[in-house]
Design an enzyme around this catalytic site. Structure first.
Site, PDB file in Angstrom:
ATOM      1  CB  CYS A 200      89.548 -29.771  16.130  1.00  0.00           C
ATOM      2  SG  CYS A 200      87.868 -29.906  15.481  1.00  0.00           S
ATOM      3  CG  HIS A 279      99.948 -36.127  10.377  1.00  0.00           C
ATOM      4  ND1 HIS A 279      99.154 -37.100   9.799  1.00  0.00           N
ATOM      5  CD2 HIS A 279      99.560 -34.955   9.828  1.00  0.00           C
ATOM      6  CE1 HIS A 279      98.336 -36.530   8.927  1.00  0.00           C
ATOM      7  NE2 HIS A 279      98.552 -35.223   8.936  1.00  0.00           N
ATOM      8  CG  HIS A 358      96.439 -25.469  35.469  1.00  0.00           C
ATOM      9  ND1 HIS A 358      95.488 -25.403  36.452  1.00  0.00           N
ATOM     10  CD2 HIS A 358      97.504 -24.721  35.900  1.00  0.00           C
ATOM     11  CE1 HIS A 358      95.938 -24.641  37.441  1.00  0.00           C
ATOM     12  NE2 HIS A 358      97.159 -24.227  37.141  1.00  0.00           N
ATOM     13  CG  HIS A 362      89.601 -30.490  20.636  1.00  0.00           C
ATOM     14  ND1 HIS A 362      88.935 -29.293  20.416  1.00  0.00           N
ATOM     15  CD2 HIS A 362      89.093 -31.364  19.725  1.00  0.00           C
ATOM     16  CE1 HIS A 362      88.071 -29.447  19.428  1.00  0.00           C
ATOM     17  NE2 HIS A 362      88.155 -30.689  18.994  1.00  0.00           N
ATOM     18  CG  ASN A 395      84.206 -29.250  18.526  1.00  0.00           C
ATOM     19  OD1 ASN A 395      85.099 -28.419  18.401  1.00  0.00           O
ATOM     20  ND2 ASN A 395      84.318 -30.488  18.049  1.00  0.00           N
TER      21      ASN A 395
END
Length: 471
Positions: A200, A279, A358, A362, A395
């Site tokens: 995602c 990562h 702002h 996700h 989602n």
């Protein structure tokens, strides 16, 4: 004089003063070169320094602008309220009674409303998921948003220098990027990338890749398309960790048009300030917390681990630790540093509301949003675009961040100079950030988005309940 200039250079931190320092040094070097023997070693060294300084001054990173973006809104015929979802799930005969009840419970706790979308093929009886229908879904979404973003911006297909498409689970041959090139007859030297299997957060990876490409290819446009494909990935088994994806993921996509052309700045919406990728995949727990696999009966699904929230929290911590020095005011950085050195009690969490107006987090699931809200101390207003996107569209994977930004625009929130933080999570495990600054105030009256016709009915109350997954 040279010693004084060097000392000045060591203490210069403001970019304007650094530029003045370099220009002064350049002038001195040029003056000395003209007075020296052209065959001397000192002359050669100064000449090398002269050209190095010129390169440093002129080789500044190119600014990257977001010209405009578009989010896909499916037809009303594809809306999937809980009753319709449960009815069709029962008709398939694929799920046990216990797991039908489990899915219903997860839907009630997920934070999704009654107007999210599934592709048409999933409603067919009997269920027949095939490549042809998956391509049809991909074309419907991608071509729909690309058509609209080209119409809104007036950019011609032949002007596009690069195409980047990210879709984690659907990787056909020819690729999705090739489908776009063929449809719009893009030029033969177009640079294309197709990112698969990156989860995602791949939407922000695509933005980061486009930014890097735009540094070396002047005066061009980069088209980024972020989507996910539902047709071949509705899980028809009874592994509960895989059933969660049925309850969270929905149809959607977005097209984003970026440019490095200075002449386009005035008509662009946003300036890209930073991208930052984290990562944590070297850790086994992180690597396996979201994974596509076969269940005990051989059916393929995406499994969401119970460790997902812990992994996401740690990835977020790593990402914001690196992002903080780039965006936070000095006072917040000093508080964080003092807390880190003291190592007593809970570490100080910087106030990111002093860096951003702002937040687009996700919309992976209610639990993901709850975790980010808690860790960063955000308000209901800050989280509203993310929670309303999850409620209205579900989602939509990598494109969810753009539905959230579209929500903020539709509410009239985006003012000139405002900073927007997009933060995405994805399998691997990854946490990626993009920071934008509004070049102009966005007038919702002049915008068309998936929210336009219904924005006045939002926000709605979404009860916070325990459980509900996320991914």
């Amino acid at each position: 004089m040279l010693d004084q200039l060097l000392k000045l250079g060591l203490v210069c931190t403001n970019s304007m003063y650094l530029l003045l320092f370099l220009l002064s040094t350049l002038r001195l070097a040029l003056f000395m070169c003209l007075r020296l023997n052209p065959f001397s070693t000192l002359f050669s060294s100064l000449l090398l320094f002269l050209f190095s300084t010129l390169y440093f001054i002129t080789a500044r990173p190119r600014s990257v602008y977001l010209l405009d973006f578009v989010c896909f809104k499916p037809s009303d015929a594809l809306k999937c309220p809980t009753e319709r979802f449960m009815k069709h799930s029962t008709i398939t005969g694929a799920f046990t009674e216990e797991n039908l009840a489990f899915q219903k419970k997860m839907l009630e706790r997920s934070g999704l409303g009654q107007s999210t979308y599934f592709p048409e093929v999933i409603y067919r009886v009997p269920v027949a998921l095939c490549m042809t229908d998956a391509r049809k879904e991909a074309e419907t979404v991608m071509f729909g948003v690309v058509d609209e973003v080209l119409r809104k911006t007036g950019v011609k297909p032949k002007e596009i220098g690069m195409v980047i498409v990210n879709c984690s689970l659907f990787e056909p041959t020819p690729s999705l990027s090739a489908m776009i090139i063929n449809k719009y007859k893009l030029r033969e030297d177009v640079i294309s990338y197709n990112l698969g299997g990156m989860g995602c957060s791949a939407g922000l990876i695509s933005i980061d890749l486009a930014k890097q490409l735009l540094q070396v290819h002047p005066n061009t446009y980069a088209l980024v398309v972020s989507t996910e494909n539902m047709t071949l990935h509705w899980y028809l088994g009874n592994n509960r960790s895989m059933l969660l994806t049925n309850c969270l993921f929905r149809m959607g996509g977005a097209a984003i048009l970026l440019t490095n052309r200075p002449s386009d700045r005035a008509r662009s919406k946003y300036l890209l300030l930073h991208t930052l990728r984290t990562h944590t995949g070297s850790d086994d727990l992180s690597h396996h917390c979201v994974i596509q696999d076969e269940d005990s009966t051989g059916r393929v699904g995406v499994s969401l681990s119970k460790d997902l929230m812990k992994v996401a929290g740690e990835a977020l911590k790593t990402n914001i630790t690196a992002l903080g020095p780039l965006v936070l005011p000095l006072s917040e950085q000093l508080k964080f540093a003092a807390s880190f050195v003291a190592r007593r009690g809970r570490p100080y969490v910087p106030d990111f509301k002093r860096a951003f107006e702002h937040f687009c987090v996700h919309a992976g699931g209610r639990a993901v949003l709850d975790e980010v809200e808690r860790r960063l101390g955000l308000s209901e207003w800050d989280m509203e675009p993310s929670r309303m996107t999850l409620y209205r569209f579900g989602n939509t994977s990598s494109s969810s961040l753009w539905y959230e930004l579209a929500y903020a625009e539709a509410k009239g929130r985006i003012k000139r100079g405002d900073r927007v933080w997009q933060v995405g999570f994805g399998s691997g495990f990854k946490c990626n950030s993009a920071v934008w600054q509004a070049i102009r105030t966005v007038d919702p009256a002049g915008e068309r988005s998936p929210w336009t016709d219904e924005i006045d009915s939002f926000p709605v109350d979404v009860p916070k309940v325990e459980g509900g997954g996320g991914g």
